[in-house]
Enzyme design. Sequence first.
Site, PDB file in Angstrom:
ATOM      1  N   THR A 152     -31.399  30.660  42.406  1.00 25.52           N
ATOM      2  CA  THR A 152     -30.214  31.409  41.632  1.00 25.52           C
ATOM      3  C   THR A 152     -30.015  32.317  42.669  1.00 25.52           C
ATOM      4  OG1 THR A 152     -32.190  32.948  40.969  1.00 25.52           O
ATOM      5  CG2 THR A 152     -31.899  31.214  39.457  1.00 25.52           C
ATOM      6  N   HIS A 153     -28.439  32.692  42.416  1.00 25.80           N
ATOM      7  CA  HIS A 153     -27.793  33.477  43.562  1.00 25.80           C
ATOM      8  C   HIS A 153     -28.014  32.920  44.750  1.00 25.80           C
ATOM      9  CE1 HIS A 153     -28.120  36.829  40.506  1.00 25.80           C
ATOM     10  NE2 HIS A 153     -29.219  36.481  40.364  1.00 25.80           N
ATOM     11  N   SER A 274     -14.537  14.312  63.349  1.00 26.95           N
ATOM     12  CA  SER A 274     -13.533  15.017  63.747  1.00 26.95           C
ATOM     13  C   SER A 274     -12.875  14.529  65.055  1.00 26.95           C
ATOM     14  CB  SER A 274     -14.144  16.469  64.152  1.00 26.95           C
ATOM     15  OG  SER A 274     -13.359  17.186  65.040  1.00 26.95           O
ATOM     16  N   LYS A 280     -19.419  15.704  64.520  1.00 24.50           N
ATOM     17  CA  LYS A 280     -19.239  15.776  63.182  1.00 24.50           C
ATOM     18  C   LYS A 280     -19.257  14.753  62.074  1.00 24.50           C
ATOM     19  CE  LYS A 280     -17.077  19.587  62.091  1.00 24.50           C
ATOM     20  NZ  LYS A 280     -17.560  20.717  61.191  1.00 24.50           N
ATOM     21  N   GLU A 287     -15.517  17.111  49.441  1.00 20.83           N
ATOM     22  CA  GLU A 287     -14.528  18.334  49.715  1.00 20.83           C
ATOM     23  C   GLU A 287     -13.446  18.101  49.088  1.00 20.83           C
ATOM     24  OE1 GLU A 287     -14.532  19.938  53.932  1.00 20.83           O
ATOM     25  OE2 GLU A 287     -15.425  17.940  54.014  1.00 20.83           O
ATOM     26  N   TYR A 314      10.862  17.721  18.002  1.00 20.23           N
ATOM     27  CA  TYR A 314      10.770  17.052  19.427  1.00 20.23           C
ATOM     28  C   TYR A 314      12.047  17.880  19.997  1.00 20.23           C
ATOM     29  CZ  TYR A 314      12.018  14.356  23.376  1.00 20.23           C
ATOM     30  OH  TYR A 314      11.976  13.683  24.901  1.00 20.23           O
ATOM     31  N   GLN A 319       9.544  15.615  27.797  1.00 20.70           N
ATOM     32  CA  GLN A 319       9.582  14.388  28.832  1.00 20.70           C
ATOM     33  C   GLN A 319       8.822  15.059  30.012  1.00 20.70           C
ATOM     34  OE1 GLN A 319      13.319  12.365  29.208  1.00 20.70           O
ATOM     35  NE2 GLN A 319      13.469  12.912  31.268  1.00 20.70           N
TER      36      GLN A 319
HETATM   37  N1  ARG Z   1      12.431   9.896  27.737  1.00 17.26           N
HETATM   38  C1  ARG Z   1      12.051  10.635  26.341  1.00 17.26           C
HETATM   39  C2  ARG Z   1      10.567  11.315  26.627  1.00 17.26           C
HETATM   40  O1  ARG Z   1       9.947  11.125  27.658  1.00 17.26           O
HETATM   41  C3  ARG Z   1      12.023   9.734  25.380  1.00 17.26           C
HETATM   42  C4  ARG Z   1      12.507  10.531  23.932  1.00 17.26           C
HETATM   43  C5  ARG Z   1      13.800  10.880  23.977  1.00 17.26           C
HETATM   44  N2  ARG Z   1      14.211  11.344  22.946  1.00 17.26           N
HETATM   45  C6  ARG Z   1      15.483  12.112  22.760  1.00 17.26           C
HETATM   46  N3  ARG Z   1      15.881  12.542  21.521  1.00 17.26           N
HETATM   47  N4  ARG Z   1      16.096  12.346  23.643  1.00 17.26           N
HETATM   48  O2  ARG Z   1      10.288  12.375  25.828  1.00 17.26           O
END
Ligand code: ARG
Length: 459
Positions: A152-153, A274, A280, A287, A314, A319
């Site tokens: 510990t520590h 190395s 080494k 790492e 959306y 994207q």
């Molecule tokens: N390439 C777009 C994405 O990855 C696909 C969807 C595009 N839709 C749009 N309404 N432009 O999200």
Amino acid sequence: MWGGRFSEATDSFVAEFTASVNFDQRFAKHDIAGSIAHATMLGECHIITKEESNTIIEGLKQVQAEIDAGNFNWSVVLEDVHMNVESRLTDLIGTVGKKLHTGRSRNDQVATDIRLWLREETDNIVELLIKLQSGLLALASKHTHTIMPGFTHLQTAQPVSFGHHVMAWFEMLNRDTQRFIDARSRINQMPLGSAALAGTTFAIDRTITQKLLGFEGICENSLDAVSDRDFAIEFTSAASILMMHLSRMSEEIILWMSAQFGFVQIPDRFCTGSSIMPQKKNPDVPELVRGKAARVFGQLTTLLTLMKNQPLAYNKDNQEDKEPLFDCVDTLSGSLLAFVDMLPNITPNADKMRDATMKGYATATDLADYLVRNGVAFRDAHEVVGHAVALGIEENKDLSELSLEQLQAFSNEIHADVFDYLTLEGSLNARDHIGGTAPNQVTQAITRGKAKLEKLKAK
Ligand code: ARG
């Protein structure tokens, strides 16, 4: 592609800037699978004819064959994987190809693709994790009686079995595996059918596509379905926690491999030398895994930040979800692949570990507990042992190397049997309850570990 409304063509820089095809072509297989399911459903629901549906499906299979053969011409002008596939489909089968997008939008399409792809990747990760866990069980079984200092520590605390330490890693990974399995069921929900954001005017049957694509459920709100990426964030969170664990294990291996510790060796194939210092052997793989954890944490931050200001539904921002997610998956799989081979092949140096355990007064608590069992209050016992340790330091001796008379000078509750409790084996064996380091308990933990793995495999 959207010709009608526009009076000038997209600027070529803008086309390049907004395109995602250079990275989202990674979804091609899933995009085509989603389209085949969609076309099948359109046919079954008489939204297009059965014949049209079949022609589209055959065409999509042809597109897939071209991609598999490396003959597919990806075009940035066509923006993304979805448009590239659809456009090639129409080249191949003619105008009927243009009916594929009926009742669908790229918004539900891309959300479906990501989920199908991520589901598969989650399965790969879980498989690697289970392999790694069973490798750890094998390593732990060889070392239930190998004694090392527990810290510990980073100061010597109490003796533990190396097998017990390995089983701590096993437990950490076991929770990681569960996290991925748990996240999988939320990944495995189907957005398809949500169309752009509000659903579609066509009489689709989402249960058909759901069954065809093997989704556990259907996303029940179209706005939510096309917009949220919480499932990807959840995956990346699980990935970050796992990388944090791998990084901690790496840190220990790196320390233990130093000449100063000398506790373990890992096979040469995980190390490099190395260019200047001939002596080494650097633990490059651990790492690098420790370093790569930082990358995955970064991708998690990217995804959280990407989503935090987005109104429903959306937005093109989404994207930007793909590259962090790809990088997260690739980094994670690479790190796991290295660990699957490396961890079970650690060779501990039992003598060095034992010597180190002898040096740090690791059995001091055992002496205090001994006094308590002989009627001394714990706080008083703590003080007595503190004096004994101070004498040990002065004489450069372990507690077990002090004479009975020397020990008795600190308390008349110390008797000849005290030395049974001051050996490393005695100390280990005394911690004989669930979760304790007694070799007998470690053996039982390994047995339970095997059962846990069987349970995970069954999921
Ligand atoms: N390439 C777009 C994405 O990855 C696909 C969807 C595009 N839709 C749009 N309404 N432009 O999200």
